[in-house]
Scaffold this motif. Structure first.
Motif, PDB file in Angstrom:
ATOM      1  N   ASN A 176       0.780  -1.232   0.000  1.00 18.10           N
ATOM      2  CA  ASN A 176       0.000   0.000   0.000  1.00 18.10           C
ATOM      3  C   ASN A 176       0.816   1.288   0.000  1.00 18.10           C
ATOM      4  OD1 ASN A 176       0.990  -0.272   2.569  1.00 18.10           O
ATOM      5  ND2 ASN A 176      -0.996  -0.187   3.605  1.00 18.10           N
ATOM      6  N   ARG A 177       2.032   1.242  -0.547  1.00 18.10           N
ATOM      7  CA  ARG A 177       2.766   2.508  -0.680  1.00 18.10           C
ATOM      8  C   ARG A 177       2.092   3.412  -1.701  1.00 18.10           C
ATOM      9  NH1 ARG A 177       8.524   3.199  -3.547  1.00 18.10           N
ATOM     10  NH2 ARG A 177       7.124   3.858  -5.243  1.00 18.10           N
ATOM     11  N   GLN A 178       1.722   2.824  -2.820  1.00 15.40           N
ATOM     12  CA  GLN A 178       1.025   3.532  -3.893  1.00 15.40           C
ATOM     13  C   GLN A 178       0.086   2.565  -4.590  1.00 15.40           C
ATOM     14  OE1 GLN A 178       5.098   4.897  -5.295  1.00 15.40           O
ATOM     15  NE2 GLN A 178       3.754   6.163  -6.584  1.00 15.40           N
ATOM     16  N   ARG A 179      -0.969   3.115  -5.169  1.00 13.65           N
ATOM     17  CA  ARG A 179      -1.828   2.335  -6.042  1.00 13.65           C
ATOM     18  C   ARG A 179      -1.234   2.333  -7.452  1.00 13.65           C
ATOM     19  NH1 ARG A 179      -6.899   5.904  -5.857  1.00 13.65           N
ATOM     20  NH2 ARG A 179      -5.164   7.373  -6.147  1.00 13.65           N
ATOM     21  N   LEU A 180      -1.708   1.432  -8.272  1.00 14.04           N
ATOM     22  CA  LEU A 180      -1.281   1.436  -9.669  1.00 14.04           C
ATOM     23  C   LEU A 180      -1.616   2.769 -10.327  1.00 14.04           C
ATOM     24  CD1 LEU A 180      -0.261   0.016 -12.266  1.00 14.04           C
ATOM     25  CD2 LEU A 180      -2.618  -0.780 -12.608  1.00 14.04           C
ATOM     26  N   VAL A 181      -2.795   3.304 -10.035  1.00 10.12           N
ATOM     27  CA  VAL A 181      -3.215   4.551 -10.685  1.00 10.12           C
ATOM     28  C   VAL A 181      -2.341   5.736 -10.290  1.00 10.12           C
ATOM     29  CG1 VAL A 181      -5.594   3.776 -10.958  1.00 10.12           C
ATOM     30  CG2 VAL A 181      -4.948   5.076  -8.909  1.00 10.12           C
ATOM     31  N   ASP A 182      -1.485   5.566  -9.279  1.00  2.00           N
ATOM     32  CA  ASP A 182      -0.573   6.630  -8.870  1.00  2.00           C
ATOM     33  C   ASP A 182       0.748   6.593  -9.637  1.00  2.00           C
ATOM     34  OD1 ASP A 182      -2.389   7.550  -6.900  1.00  2.00           O
ATOM     35  OD2 ASP A 182      -1.705   5.985  -5.521  1.00  2.00           O
ATOM     36  N   PHE A 183       0.927   5.584 -10.489  1.00  4.57           N
ATOM     37  CA  PHE A 183       2.090   5.491 -11.372  1.00  4.57           C
ATOM     38  C   PHE A 183       1.620   5.871 -12.780  1.00  4.57           C
ATOM     39  CE2 PHE A 183       3.185   2.414  -8.046  1.00  4.57           C
ATOM     40  CZ  PHE A 183       4.545   2.611  -7.854  1.00  4.57           C
ATOM     41  N   PRO A 184       1.834   7.092 -13.230  1.00  4.41           N
ATOM     42  CA  PRO A 184       1.255   7.514 -14.519  1.00  4.41           C
ATOM     43  C   PRO A 184       1.611   6.611 -15.691  1.00  4.41           C
ATOM     44  CG  PRO A 184       2.150   9.394 -13.333  1.00  4.41           C
ATOM     45  CD  PRO A 184       2.566   8.181 -12.569  1.00  4.41           C
ATOM     46  N   ASN A 185       2.865   6.202 -15.792  1.00  2.18           N
ATOM     47  CA  ASN A 185       3.270   5.394 -16.944  1.00  2.18           C
ATOM     48  C   ASN A 185       2.774   3.953 -16.833  1.00  2.18           C
ATOM     49  OD1 ASN A 185       4.791   7.468 -18.352  1.00  2.18           O
ATOM     50  ND2 ASN A 185       6.273   7.302 -16.687  1.00  2.18           N
ATOM     51  N   ASP A 234     -11.092   1.418 -19.020  1.00  2.00           N
ATOM     52  CA  ASP A 234     -11.463   1.756 -20.394  1.00  2.00           C
ATOM     53  C   ASP A 234     -11.149   3.204 -20.761  1.00  2.00           C
ATOM     54  OD1 ASP A 234     -12.555  -0.831 -20.944  1.00  2.00           O
ATOM     55  OD2 ASP A 234     -14.296  -0.289 -19.730  1.00  2.00           O
ATOM     56  N   ALA A 235     -10.604   3.963 -19.826  1.00  2.00           N
ATOM     57  CA  ALA A 235     -10.222   5.342 -20.137  1.00  2.00           C
ATOM     58  C   ALA A 235      -9.102   5.345 -21.178  1.00  2.00           C
ATOM     59  CB  ALA A 235      -9.754   6.055 -18.871  1.00  2.00           C
ATOM     60  N   PRO A 236      -9.046   6.349 -22.049  1.00 10.10           N
ATOM     61  CA  PRO A 236      -7.969   6.408 -23.046  1.00 10.10           C
ATOM     62  C   PRO A 236      -6.599   6.323 -22.376  1.00 10.10           C
ATOM     63  CG  PRO A 236      -9.641   8.060 -23.515  1.00 10.10           C
ATOM     64  CD  PRO A 236      -9.989   7.482 -22.173  1.00 10.10           C
ATOM     65  N   HIS A 237      -5.713   5.518 -22.957  1.00 10.03           N
ATOM     66  CA  HIS A 237      -4.411   5.306 -22.318  1.00 10.03           C
ATOM     67  C   HIS A 237      -3.370   6.344 -22.712  1.00 10.03           C
ATOM     68  CE1 HIS A 237      -2.954   3.609 -26.116  1.00 10.03           C
ATOM     69  NE2 HIS A 237      -4.027   2.839 -26.145  1.00 10.03           N
ATOM     70  N   GLY A 238      -3.543   6.995 -23.848  1.00 12.18           N
ATOM     71  CA  GLY A 238      -2.642   8.070 -24.244  1.00 12.18           C
ATOM     72  C   GLY A 238      -1.232   7.649 -24.586  1.00 12.18           C
ATOM     73  N   ARG A 239      -1.023   6.374 -24.917  1.00  6.87           N
ATOM     74  CA  ARG A 239       0.334   5.901 -25.194  1.00  6.87           C
ATOM     75  C   ARG A 239       0.518   5.488 -26.654  1.00  6.87           C
ATOM     76  NH1 ARG A 239       3.562   5.130 -20.928  1.00  6.87           N
ATOM     77  NH2 ARG A 239       4.795   3.506 -21.954  1.00  6.87           N
TER      78      ARG A 239
END
Length: 240
Positions: A176-185, A234-239
């Protein structure tokens, strides 16, 4: 066939649950029956996935990493897309090295943290997990995928752990240091892979959460399955 997500102590079973199916071949109740069909008297551990040979009526393999490798080329001569290669010769050494690091610190690392028997063991696994995720986050700031601009086996092996991270490992395994959504890449990369044709429909978050939160009574004695979190895969990934 798809087993029921709640795993009794003795074996995975087939049963009624949205997205689960009966055993289409033999009508077995428990997956152990399939293992015993392949090896009468089998008394070992029953695991998923299972790759079954219908002609020889036996288990070909039950190790996910080996099945992934088989699927890359074993069926090229009987209808699979031979033009798709996730384990290309020039990248094999790099793929194997990355697979080993990711398995040790991420795929298996979340389990080492979640089932640690001491504070020291938990913190060691936790620190290695997030150190590796930090490395992958940096790597993905330079490349679309782990080894450049093409998807490889290493990407597919990392994906399941990332998909489960916020819903399961963050709370259930105390990662629980960070969620996946907290890692932008890493977060964009996860959506990029999941949104590839044919992949999104394989994700059943109801199965994932039901399995983890009901099958580990030492970690979750009540067996209560959390309703959240809401994760917009399902949000756009932008990559692109």
């Amino acid at each position: 066939s798809v087993v029921h997500p709640i795993m009794p102590p003795e074996s995975w079973v087939f049963g009624e649950f949205p997205g689960a199916t009966p055993d289409h071949l033999y009508g077995a109740h428990a997956l152990r029956e399939i293992y015993e069909r392949a090896e009468p008297g089998y008394d070992g551990v029953v695991t998923v996935p299972v790759l079954w040979d219908r002609s020889r009526e036996t288990i070909v393999n039950n190790e996910s990493s080996e099945i992934i490798r088989m699927f890359n080329s074993a069926f090229d001569g009987c209808g699979a897309r031979a033009d798709v290669d996730f384990y290309p010769e020039p990248l094999r050494e790099a793929i194997d090295a990355l697979n080993a690091q990711i398995y040790e610190n991420v795929n298996d690392g979340v389990y080492r943290a979640g089932f640690a028997g001491t504070q020291q063991a938990y913190e060691r696994a936790y620190d290695r997990l997030f150190a590796t995720l930090d490395e992958l986050e940096t790597r993905l700031s330079h490349h679309r995928y782990l080894l450049g601009e093409r998807i490889t086996e290493a990407d597919w092996r990392l994906l399941p752990t990332l998909l489960r991270f916020d819903a399961v490992y963050y709370t259930h395994f105390k990662c629980n240091r960070q969620r996946l959504v907290d890692f932008p890449n890493l977060w964009g990369y996860t959506r990029d892979l999941l949104q590839r044709p044919g992949v999104r429909e394989t994700l059943r978050m109801d199965h994932i959460k039901t399995h983890y939160f009901t099958s580990h009574p030492r970690l979750n004695p009540s067996g209560i399955v959390p309703k959240g979190p809401i994760v917009d895969f399902d949000a756009p990934h932008g990559r692109g």
